[in-house]
Scaffold this active site. Sequence first.
Site, PDB file in Angstrom:
ATOM      1  N   LEU A  64       0.818  -1.220   0.000  1.00 58.39           N
ATOM      2  CA  LEU A  64       0.000   0.000   0.000  1.00 58.39           C
ATOM      3  C   LEU A  64       0.846   1.261   0.000  1.00 58.39           C
ATOM      4  O   LEU A  64       0.394   2.336  -0.397  1.00 58.39           O
ATOM      5  CB  LEU A  64      -0.913   0.031   1.230  1.00 58.39           C
ATOM      6  CG  LEU A  64      -1.959  -1.070   1.359  1.00 58.39           C
ATOM      7  CD1 LEU A  64      -2.663  -0.973   2.706  1.00 58.39           C
ATOM      8  CD2 LEU A  64      -2.976  -0.993   0.231  1.00 58.39           C
ATOM      9  N   GLY A  65       2.063   1.148   0.483  1.00 58.55           N
ATOM     10  CA  GLY A  65       2.896   2.347   0.546  1.00 58.55           C
ATOM     11  C   GLY A  65       4.297   1.987   0.973  1.00 58.55           C
ATOM     12  O   GLY A  65       4.533   0.918   1.558  1.00 58.55           O
ATOM     13  N   GLU A  66       5.222   2.860   0.647  1.00 62.47           N
ATOM     14  CA  GLU A  66       6.599   2.641   1.059  1.00 62.47           C
ATOM     15  C   GLU A  66       7.254   3.986   1.330  1.00 62.47           C
ATOM     16  O   GLU A  66       7.318   4.836   0.457  1.00 62.47           O
ATOM     17  CB  GLU A  66       7.354   1.896  -0.045  1.00 62.47           C
ATOM     18  CG  GLU A  66       8.812   1.687   0.298  1.00 62.47           C
ATOM     19  CD  GLU A  66       9.438   0.523  -0.465  1.00 62.47           C
ATOM     20  OE1 GLU A  66       8.858   0.102  -1.483  1.00 62.47           O
ATOM     21  OE2 GLU A  66      10.508   0.074  -0.039  1.00 62.47           O
ATOM     22  N   GLY A  67       7.665   4.186   2.573  1.00 66.89           N
ATOM     23  CA  GLY A  67       8.352   5.419   2.924  1.00 66.89           C
ATOM     24  C   GLY A  67       9.801   5.104   3.261  1.00 66.89           C
ATOM     25  O   GLY A  67      10.240   3.959   3.126  1.00 66.89           O
ATOM     26  N   LYS A 111       2.377  -2.464   8.881  1.00 63.95           N
ATOM     27  CA  LYS A 111       3.531  -1.610   8.585  1.00 63.95           C
ATOM     28  C   LYS A 111       4.749  -2.265   9.216  1.00 63.95           C
ATOM     29  O   LYS A 111       4.763  -2.557  10.402  1.00 63.95           O
ATOM     30  CB  LYS A 111       3.341  -0.204   9.144  1.00 63.95           C
ATOM     31  CG  LYS A 111       4.490   0.753   8.794  1.00 63.95           C
ATOM     32  CD  LYS A 111       4.351   2.119   9.461  1.00 63.95           C
ATOM     33  CE  LYS A 111       3.631   3.117   8.584  1.00 63.95           C
ATOM     34  NZ  LYS A 111       3.664   4.500   9.141  1.00 63.95           N
ATOM     35  N   ASP A 120       2.631  15.446  10.576  1.00 65.58           N
ATOM     36  CA  ASP A 120       2.708  15.050   9.169  1.00 65.58           C
ATOM     37  C   ASP A 120       1.298  14.989   8.581  1.00 65.58           C
ATOM     38  O   ASP A 120       0.946  14.046   7.871  1.00 65.58           O
ATOM     39  CB  ASP A 120       3.426  13.695   9.058  1.00 65.58           C
ATOM     40  CG  ASP A 120       3.939  13.412   7.645  1.00 65.58           C
ATOM     41  OD1 ASP A 120       4.007  14.349   6.818  1.00 65.58           O
ATOM     42  OD2 ASP A 120       4.260  12.243   7.358  1.00 65.58           O
TER      43      ASP A 120
HETATM   44  P1  ADP Z   1       3.995   5.721   5.350  1.00 66.65           P
HETATM   45  O1  ADP Z   1       4.962   5.834   6.458  1.00 66.65           O
HETATM   46  O2  ADP Z   1       4.439   4.833   4.241  1.00 66.65           O
HETATM   47  O3  ADP Z   1       3.493   7.048   4.851  1.00 66.65           O
HETATM   48  P2  ADP Z   1       1.249   5.241   6.244  1.00 66.65           P
HETATM   49  O4  ADP Z   1       0.917   4.850   7.637  1.00 66.65           O
HETATM   50  O5  ADP Z   1       0.904   6.624   5.820  1.00 66.65           O
HETATM   51  O6  ADP Z   1       2.782   4.908   6.012  1.00 66.65           O
HETATM   52  O7  ADP Z   1       0.539   4.207   5.263  1.00 66.65           O
HETATM   53  C1  ADP Z   1       0.821   4.200   3.882  1.00 66.65           C
HETATM   54  C2  ADP Z   1      -0.451   4.040   3.087  1.00 66.65           C
HETATM   55  O8  ADP Z   1      -1.115   2.824   3.426  1.00 66.65           O
HETATM   56  C3  ADP Z   1      -1.480   5.117   3.348  1.00 66.65           C
HETATM   57  O9  ADP Z   1      -1.277   6.267   2.561  1.00 66.65           O
HETATM   58  C4  ADP Z   1      -2.783   4.414   3.019  1.00 66.65           C
HETATM   59  O10 ADP Z   1      -3.003   4.417   1.614  1.00 66.65           O
HETATM   60  C5  ADP Z   1      -2.514   2.990   3.452  1.00 66.65           C
HETATM   61  N1  ADP Z   1      -3.012   2.747   4.815  1.00 66.65           N
HETATM   62  C6  ADP Z   1      -2.356   2.944   5.975  1.00 66.65           C
HETATM   63  N2  ADP Z   1      -3.104   2.607   7.038  1.00 66.65           N
HETATM   64  C7  ADP Z   1      -4.291   2.172   6.556  1.00 66.65           C
HETATM   65  C8  ADP Z   1      -5.503   1.657   7.155  1.00 66.65           C
HETATM   66  N3  ADP Z   1      -5.658   1.525   8.477  1.00 66.65           N
HETATM   67  N4  ADP Z   1      -6.503   1.290   6.320  1.00 66.65           N
HETATM   68  C9  ADP Z   1      -6.366   1.393   4.982  1.00 66.65           C
HETATM   69  N5  ADP Z   1      -5.271   1.864   4.368  1.00 66.65           N
HETATM   70  C10 ADP Z   1      -4.225   2.253   5.122  1.00 66.65           C
HETATM   71 MG    MG Z   2       1.984   8.323   5.316  1.00 67.13          MG
END
Ligand code: ADP
Ligand code: MG
Length: 352
Positions: free
Chosen positions: A28-31, A54, A167
């Site tokens: 879903l994402g990668e930071g 995560k 953030d």
């Molecule tokens: P990062 O540190 O990568 O920004 P995030 O916590 O923002 O991590 O999560 C990355 C992405 O994953 C989010 O932008 C969202 O699209 C998805 N995501 C994170 N948490 C949830 C959740 N509880 N339900 C659905 N999608 C989520």
């Molecule tokens: Mg984020």
Amino acid sequence: WDMFVLAFIERAFQQSYRKDDFVIGKKLGEGAFGVVYKVSLAKKGSPKEDLVLKKATEYGAVEIWMNERVRRACANSCADFVYGFLERSSKTKGGEYWLIWRFEGEDTLSDFMLSKEFPYNVEAKILGEGQGLEKGLERENRIIQTIIRQLLFALDGLHSTGIVHRDIKPQNVIFSEGSRIFKIIDLGAAADLRVGINYIPKEFLLDPRYTAPEQYIMSTQTPSAPSAPVATALSPVLWQMNLPDRFDIYSVGLIFLQMVFPALRTDNGLIQFNRQLKRCNYDLDTWRSTVEPRAGPDLRKGFELLDLDGGIGWELITSMVRFKARQRTSAKAALAHPYFNSEGMLGLSFMQ
Ligand code: ADP
Ligand code: MG
């Protein structure tokens, strides 16, 4: 100490998980500090529910702390946190932190805002269809108003708990399909000021597109806080002195501007706006007076929206986007702003 006792008891009775309990799905994402996946439980007969995982590096411990605190103090502000643990491994030094949430839904506020349909693509989710209004300024204003109200409500919960998010941006606001509200996610850069956790700002974690000009939430003169939870008695004073919550309010103000002005929704548009605003010494009225005379239809429409009801939208937005943190409104005060009980122009146009 209640908090720690409570945390301990909660932990003892809580369902606990380990690495092998999860089947990893779509990324879903990668930071820079972690990767996020959609996952489900591996065990046969376990609930089919979607979860989010995560895998975080060194800052995972802080993020677990923040999520557990939120779950106890202001659960509805953020995505539902399920569990967090340290997964030791021989490959990565010190191991990885695993954090698990309920999967709230597919769309972040960013996804909605990048669609041409915005804000109408959000309307049915939070207000119901159309409500007899024609497409236009008033209807858009009601939708935007509702999103900003939900965002401020969630933030007020965090701030009242003593947490500054740091953030806040559309990518970190998720629409919860279950609760039908917007919730905040990603406490990876958050600071808990009441107990001094992550008190020393990790500026390098912050997204420059949405950060307030002060950048550091605490003045550099404040003595560095102890990292152990002993600063409880001291912190409320620091909080009032430095108003760190206003850092998040600035970011909300920028999101508000992006919703109203489509040109600011792209990265380049926002970066350009930030440059312009800096040149205006972060004074929105000055910015307006420089761009309005040569504004195209999109920009004009945005000003028109904020000028509805005697300009209360403009009044609210200028009370969020200000150079001095001290002069910015708080989340709680913003929620009481007349912008939120104006009901668009519905009442007025009916009477006329
Ligand atoms: P990062 O540190 O990568 O920004 P995030 O916590 O923002 O991590 O999560 C990355 C992405 O994953 C989010 O932008 C969202 O699209 C998805 N995501 C994170 N948490 C949830 C959740 N509880 N339900 C659905 N999608 C989520
Ligand atoms: Mg984020």
